[in-house]
Design an enzyme around this catalytic site. Sequence first.
Site, PDB file in Angstrom:
ATOM      1  N   ARG A  62       0.815  -1.214   0.000  1.00 34.58           N
ATOM      2  CA  ARG A  62       0.000   0.000   0.000  1.00 34.58           C
ATOM      3  C   ARG A  62       0.852   1.270   0.000  1.00 34.58           C
ATOM      4  O   ARG A  62       0.520   2.270  -0.652  1.00 34.58           O
ATOM      5  CB  ARG A  62      -0.908  -0.026   1.233  1.00 34.58           C
ATOM      6  CG  ARG A  62      -1.910   1.116   1.266  1.00 34.58           C
ATOM      7  CD  ARG A  62      -2.924   0.881   2.376  1.00 34.58           C
ATOM      8  NE  ARG A  62      -4.001   1.863   2.324  1.00 34.58           N
ATOM      9  CZ  ARG A  62      -4.341   2.620   3.367  1.00 34.58           C
ATOM     10  NH1 ARG A  62      -3.706   2.511   4.515  1.00 34.58           N
ATOM     11  NH2 ARG A  62      -5.333   3.486   3.244  1.00 34.58           N
ATOM     12  N   HIS A  66       0.458   4.408  -2.504  1.00 33.62           N
ATOM     13  CA  HIS A  66       0.159   5.771  -2.052  1.00 33.62           C
ATOM     14  C   HIS A  66       1.288   6.740  -2.374  1.00 33.62           C
ATOM     15  O   HIS A  66       1.053   7.938  -2.514  1.00 33.62           O
ATOM     16  CB  HIS A  66      -0.157   5.788  -0.547  1.00 33.62           C
ATOM     17  CG  HIS A  66      -1.550   5.336  -0.218  1.00 33.62           C
ATOM     18  ND1 HIS A  66      -2.231   5.755   0.899  1.00 33.62           N
ATOM     19  CD2 HIS A  66      -2.387   4.506  -0.878  1.00 33.62           C
ATOM     20  CE1 HIS A  66      -3.438   5.200   0.920  1.00 33.62           C
ATOM     21  NE2 HIS A  66      -3.546   4.420  -0.137  1.00 33.62           N
ATOM     22  N   ASN A  94      -4.108   8.777   4.497  1.00 32.03           N
ATOM     23  CA  ASN A  94      -2.857   8.262   5.070  1.00 32.03           C
ATOM     24  C   ASN A  94      -2.826   8.286   6.596  1.00 32.03           C
ATOM     25  O   ASN A  94      -2.214   7.422   7.228  1.00 32.03           O
ATOM     26  CB  ASN A  94      -1.667   9.104   4.580  1.00 32.03           C
ATOM     27  CG  ASN A  94      -1.324   8.839   3.119  1.00 32.03           C
ATOM     28  OD1 ASN A  94      -1.614   7.756   2.590  1.00 32.03           O
ATOM     29  ND2 ASN A  94      -0.698   9.812   2.469  1.00 32.03           N
ATOM     30  N   HIS A 193      -6.302  -5.976  -1.847  1.00 38.50           N
ATOM     31  CA  HIS A 193      -7.111  -6.140  -0.639  1.00 38.50           C
ATOM     32  C   HIS A 193      -7.361  -7.612  -0.318  1.00 38.50           C
ATOM     33  O   HIS A 193      -8.202  -7.918   0.515  1.00 38.50           O
ATOM     34  CB  HIS A 193      -8.427  -5.367  -0.761  1.00 38.50           C
ATOM     35  CG  HIS A 193      -8.256  -3.870  -0.727  1.00 38.50           C
ATOM     36  ND1 HIS A 193      -9.287  -2.982  -0.881  1.00 38.50           N
ATOM     37  CD2 HIS A 193      -7.146  -3.104  -0.555  1.00 38.50           C
ATOM     38  CE1 HIS A 193      -8.825  -1.731  -0.804  1.00 38.50           C
ATOM     39  NE2 HIS A 193      -7.528  -1.783  -0.616  1.00 38.50           N
TER      40      HIS A 193
HETATM   41  C1  HEM Z   1      -9.526   1.265  -5.529  1.00 39.66           C
HETATM   42  C2  HEM Z   1      -9.426   2.176  -4.595  1.00 39.66           C
HETATM   43  C3  HEM Z   1      -8.927   1.894  -3.213  1.00 39.66           C
HETATM   44  C4  HEM Z   1      -9.498   2.329  -2.075  1.00 39.66           C
HETATM   45  C5  HEM Z   1     -10.742   3.202  -1.949  1.00 39.66           C
HETATM   46  C6  HEM Z   1      -8.697   1.817  -0.985  1.00 39.66           C
HETATM   47  C7  HEM Z   1      -8.963   2.067   0.356  1.00 39.66           C
HETATM   48  C8  HEM Z   1      -8.342   1.420   1.393  1.00 39.66           C
HETATM   49  C9  HEM Z   1      -8.716   1.562   2.777  1.00 39.66           C
HETATM   50  C10 HEM Z   1      -9.819   2.490   3.305  1.00 39.66           C
HETATM   51  C11 HEM Z   1      -7.932   0.735   3.495  1.00 39.66           C
HETATM   52  C12 HEM Z   1      -7.973   0.533   5.015  1.00 39.66           C
HETATM   53  C13 HEM Z   1      -7.124   1.612   5.662  1.00 39.66           C
HETATM   54  C14 HEM Z   1      -7.309   1.693   7.147  1.00 39.66           C
HETATM   55  O1  HEM Z   1      -8.359   1.292   7.657  1.00 39.66           O
HETATM   56  O2  HEM Z   1      -6.376   2.158   7.834  1.00 39.66           O
HETATM   57  C15 HEM Z   1      -7.055   0.075   2.581  1.00 39.66           C
HETATM   58  C16 HEM Z   1      -6.107  -0.854   2.942  1.00 39.66           C
HETATM   59  C17 HEM Z   1      -5.232  -1.425   2.050  1.00 39.66           C
HETATM   60  N1  HEM Z   1      -5.088  -1.101   0.724  1.00 39.66           N
HETATM   61 FE1  HEM Z   1      -6.404  -0.045  -0.388  1.00 39.66          FE
HETATM   62  N2  HEM Z   1      -7.678   1.080  -1.475  1.00 39.66           N
HETATM   63  C18 HEM Z   1      -7.751   1.111  -2.838  1.00 39.66           C
HETATM   64  C19 HEM Z   1      -6.868   0.534  -3.712  1.00 39.66           C
HETATM   65  C20 HEM Z   1      -5.712  -0.105  -3.330  1.00 39.66           C
HETATM   66  C21 HEM Z   1      -4.647  -0.466  -4.219  1.00 39.66           C
HETATM   67  C22 HEM Z   1      -4.606  -0.136  -5.705  1.00 39.66           C
HETATM   68  C23 HEM Z   1      -3.704  -1.103  -3.459  1.00 39.66           C
HETATM   69  C24 HEM Z   1      -2.375  -1.659  -3.863  1.00 39.66           C
HETATM   70  C25 HEM Z   1      -2.041  -2.014  -5.067  1.00 39.66           C
HETATM   71  C26 HEM Z   1      -4.206  -1.161  -2.118  1.00 39.66           C
HETATM   72  C27 HEM Z   1      -3.597  -1.807  -1.079  1.00 39.66           C
HETATM   73  C28 HEM Z   1      -4.095  -1.861   0.203  1.00 39.66           C
HETATM   74  C29 HEM Z   1      -3.588  -2.757   1.226  1.00 39.66           C
HETATM   75  C30 HEM Z   1      -2.537  -3.825   1.013  1.00 39.66           C
HETATM   76  C31 HEM Z   1      -4.287  -2.465   2.401  1.00 39.66           C
HETATM   77  C32 HEM Z   1      -4.066  -3.078   3.795  1.00 39.66           C
HETATM   78  C33 HEM Z   1      -2.961  -2.281   4.457  1.00 39.66           C
HETATM   79  C34 HEM Z   1      -2.549  -2.746   5.835  1.00 39.66           C
HETATM   80  O3  HEM Z   1      -3.048  -3.744   6.363  1.00 39.66           O
HETATM   81  O4  HEM Z   1      -1.676  -2.061   6.414  1.00 39.66           O
HETATM   82  N3  HEM Z   1      -5.410  -0.520  -2.061  1.00 39.66           N
HETATM   83  N4  HEM Z   1      -7.313   0.518   1.309  1.00 39.66           N
END
Ligand code: HEM
Length: 319
Positions: A62, A66, A94, A193
């Site tokens: 992530r 970002h 973030n 995800h």
């Molecule tokens: C399509 C639009 C996307 C949205 C709206 C989105 C939104 C989010 C949100 C809200 C979280 C949880 C954050 C939290 O609760 O602290 C999250 C976690 C995550 N996102 Fe996305 N995301 C998107 C696309 C992506 C993409 C493109 C990637 C990587 C290629 C990605 C990788 C991740 C990962 C791996 C997590 C878990 C992080 C952790 O456990 O530390 N996301 N995302």
Amino acid sequence: MASSISFACTVLTLLLIICVQSEAKLSSNFYDSTCPNALTTIRTAIRTAISRERRMAASLVRLHFHDCFIQGCDASILLNDSSTITSEKHATGNMNSVRGFQVIDNAKSQVEKICPGVVSCADILAVAARDASVYVGGPSWKVKLGRRDSTTANLSLANTQLPDFQASLDSLISLFSTKGLSARDMVALSGAHTIGQAQCVTFRTRIYCNTSDINLGFAATRKRKCPASGGDATLAPLDPVTPNSFDNNYFKNLIKKKGLLASDQVLFSGGSTDSIVLEYSKKRKKFESDFAAAMIKVGNINPLTGSEGQIRKLCYTVN
Ligand code: HEM
Ligand SMILES: *[C@@H]1O[C@H](CO)[C@@H](O)[C@H](O)[C@H]1NC(C)=O
Ligand SMILES: *[C@@H]1O[C@H](CO)[C@@H](O)[C@H](O)[C@H]1NC(C)=O
Ligand SMILES: *[C@@H]1O[C@H](CO)[C@@H](O)[C@H](O)[C@H]1NC(C)=O
């Protein structure tokens, strides 16, 4: 006659050189002569961190994403507040959410020991994301290298250009298209995800207010640890089936209406991306190869190269 042909050839050759140069900004062998052990050194640091805490794999994937969405892949996300910098870490998408900074700082300090001032923080982020994917069973890809680090960050861009978990399908498609990524890339990338966690505050509205587009048993389970008010930071897995392995269960969950975030479920909700979700739910290998290709595209977003920017000594501050 002969001289006009040779003139035409000279012009064509020059054009060709210009084209090749602008195409070959990044290359996978960039550090082969200047720091041949860079990649193994980074890999060791990343593996060690993930072996201590499995979720770190998700956090590192992530972090690279970002970084690249804001000003391009320039490690701007790593910069802390200073007299010249307002950190992107304060952005809505973030704050209290992105993590893994210490892991990147540690990888950087290991690399600085063997080749001081050579390897950029932006490249370390890109390599870390790939190594993290591999470690938890996801695909590998050849990381292009040669990015340089920014001397600036942009909080207001970070507030507007990171995806919003409440966004509609159309706005997600259009945001990704501004970064040169297709709807298909966006769906494949959302497959990240399949690992990692989200906080209650990001999925509360979906589990309490959306009765039509969610599996009710799934909503009930999530409500147990995510009350209607309070407990904002309580975590739930983005893929409840195999939260620690990179696979295609994320897409299978969407078909069962068990997407955790609203932005997950909109990918399979009667819209134009339904067919892609169905395809990935059936073909894990196809998902993984598309994910890898899309991650390379993400890594190519507006890098600083040549003499632009700098190679930071410490990732959290400019030199
Ligand atoms: C399509 C639009 C996307 C949205 C709206 C989105 C939104 C989010 C949100 C809200 C979280 C949880 C954050 C939290 O609760 O602290 C999250 C976690 C995550 N996102 Fe996305 N995301 C998107 C696309 C992506 C993409 C493109 C990637 C990587 C290629 C990605 C990788 C991740 C990962 C791996 C997590 C878990 C992080 C952790 O456990 O530390 N996301 N995302
Ligand atoms: C950078 O800022 C974060 C908070 O945003 C803080 O936790 C960290 O200690 C800072 N790093 C350094 C090296 O000052
Ligand atoms: C952030 O980016 C916007 C849009 O490109 C620009 O107008 C603004 O000046 C930038 N801010 C900083 C602090 O660089
Ligand atoms: C429920 O989710 C769907 C998409 O998954 C969305 O179109 C709809 O607006 C949501 N309804 C509510 C009440 O949030």
